[in-house]
Design an enzyme around this catalytic site. Structure first.
Site, PDB file in Angstrom:
ATOM      1  N   SER A 147       0.863  -1.184   0.000  1.00 53.73           N
ATOM      2  CA  SER A 147       0.000   0.000   0.000  1.00 53.73           C
ATOM      3  C   SER A 147       0.894   1.227   0.000  1.00 53.73           C
ATOM      4  CB  SER A 147      -0.879   0.028   1.250  1.00 53.73           C
ATOM      5  OG  SER A 147      -1.490   1.304   1.374  1.00 53.73           O
ATOM      6  N   TYR A 160      -2.564  -0.800  10.443  1.00 53.30           N
ATOM      7  CA  TYR A 160      -2.486  -1.086   8.999  1.00 53.30           C
ATOM      8  C   TYR A 160      -1.156  -0.593   8.425  1.00 53.30           C
ATOM      9  CZ  TYR A 160      -3.975  -1.446   4.109  1.00 53.30           C
ATOM     10  OH  TYR A 160      -4.082  -1.781   2.771  1.00 53.30           O
ATOM     11  N   LYS A 164       1.880  -2.821   6.768  1.00 48.03           N
ATOM     12  CA  LYS A 164       2.335  -2.648   5.384  1.00 48.03           C
ATOM     13  C   LYS A 164       3.807  -2.216   5.343  1.00 48.03           C
ATOM     14  CE  LYS A 164      -1.417  -3.892   3.317  1.00 48.03           C
ATOM     15  NZ  LYS A 164      -1.485  -4.987   2.343  1.00 48.03           N
TER      16      LYS A 164
END
Ligand SMILES: NC(=O)c1ccc[n+]([C@@H]2O[C@H](COP(=O)([O-])OP(=O)(O)OC[C@H]3O[C@@H](n4cnc5c(N)ncnc54)[C@H](O)[C@@H]3O)[C@@H](O)[C@H]2O)c1
Length: 259
Positions: A147, A160, A164
């Protein structure tokens, strides 16, 4: 695209929005694809059949479980013959302000996004090591769906973004260690895709939608199809010398807008 026809491709999270778009692109190019996901057998089989009744299959796979990944890859090899491309794409997100991040959400996000990528990549790479090496041809290709936030903090994204960011470093280690064995590793890092959980949040949360619309210089979200082509490129012969890097597809979101 050169070097895709007849290749065996495994995609975790393959029944999600981005997973299906990536699978469709590989199938169009003549590959055979196995989707690994959490759906019950019947629903998963139907999803694979909609993509291709002959060249796609579904296997149930929980990427957080080592035995589940082992079983899924064994079933994948039974259909594909060998695994040439393994795509760790399964993912989850829970946005919470840092002070409110729960231990459960933190652990779950790290388990699926980071440990799941480790499990898929390690087990697929062990299988790829058995693929014969001919000349300069690669034994295998490992790809992660990363991402743009792997290097860019996003508000309320502690778990998150950390997962990532961890995936990015893991990919670099794999690329460095396995390059001499003819295995490349890279990341496709999308920005805001109108797909999966981001689509659900965008549709539900006006504040999030306004932030996205203001933040992305191209002034729109990306489609899953706009992400899929980069996976195909990195798996093709055109990218045989590309390893340890990310293709960021974020509409310029990583550029800081100052107005
Ligand atoms: N949608 C976006 O804006 C966006 C942006 C950047 C990166 N990504 C990444 O793209 C990937 C795919 O996301 P998506 O947008 O298609 O979402 P999605 O929810 O449509 O797909 C995710 C898939 O992963 C599967 N999954 C979840 N946990 C799993 C587990 N333990 N084992 C196996 N499968 C599991 C889900 O069942 C689902 O099919 C994720 O890694 C996500 O982080 C998405």
């Amino acid at each position: 695209m050169k070097g895709i026809t007849g290749k065996g491709v495994f995609i975790s999270g393959g029944c999600g929005d981005i997973g299906r778009a990536v699978a469709a692109r590989f199938l169009e190019a003549g590959a055979r694809v196995v989707l690994g996901d959490l759906l019950p057998e019947r629903a998963g089989r139907a999803a694979a059949k909609r993509l291709s009744p002959t060249a796609a299959r579904y296997v149930r796979c929980d990427v957080t479980s080592v035995p589940s990944v082992a079983r899924a890859l064994k079933q994948a090899i039974a259909f594909l013959g060998r695994i040439d491309v393994a795509i760790s794409n399964a993912g989850t997100v829970t946005n919470q302000p840092f002070l409110a991040v729960t231990a459960d959400a933190w652990q779950r996000t790290l388990d699926v996004n980071l440990t799941g990528s480790f499990n898929v990549a390690q087990q697929a790479a062990r299988l790829m090591m058995k693929n014969p090496r001919r000349g300069r041809a690669r034994r295998g290709v490992i790809l992660f769906t990363g991402s743009w936030v792997q290097e860019m903090p996003w508000p309320h994204g502690a778990s998150y973004c950390a997962s990532k960011g961890g995936q990015l470093m893991l990919m670099k280690i794999i690329a460095q260690e396995l390059a001499p064995h003819g295995i490349t590793a890279n990341i496709v890092a999308p920005g805001m895709v109108y797909a999966g959980l981001t689509k659900a949040i965008y549709d539900r949360d006006r504040r999030f939608a306004k932030l996205v619309d203001r933040t992305v210089p191209l002034l729109r979200m990306c489609s899953a199809e706009e992400v899929a082509g980069s996976f195909l490129h990195l798996a093709s012969d055109d990218a045989a010398y590309v390893t340890g890097t990310s293709i960021v597809i974020d509409g310029g979101a990583s550029l800081v807008r100052r107005e």
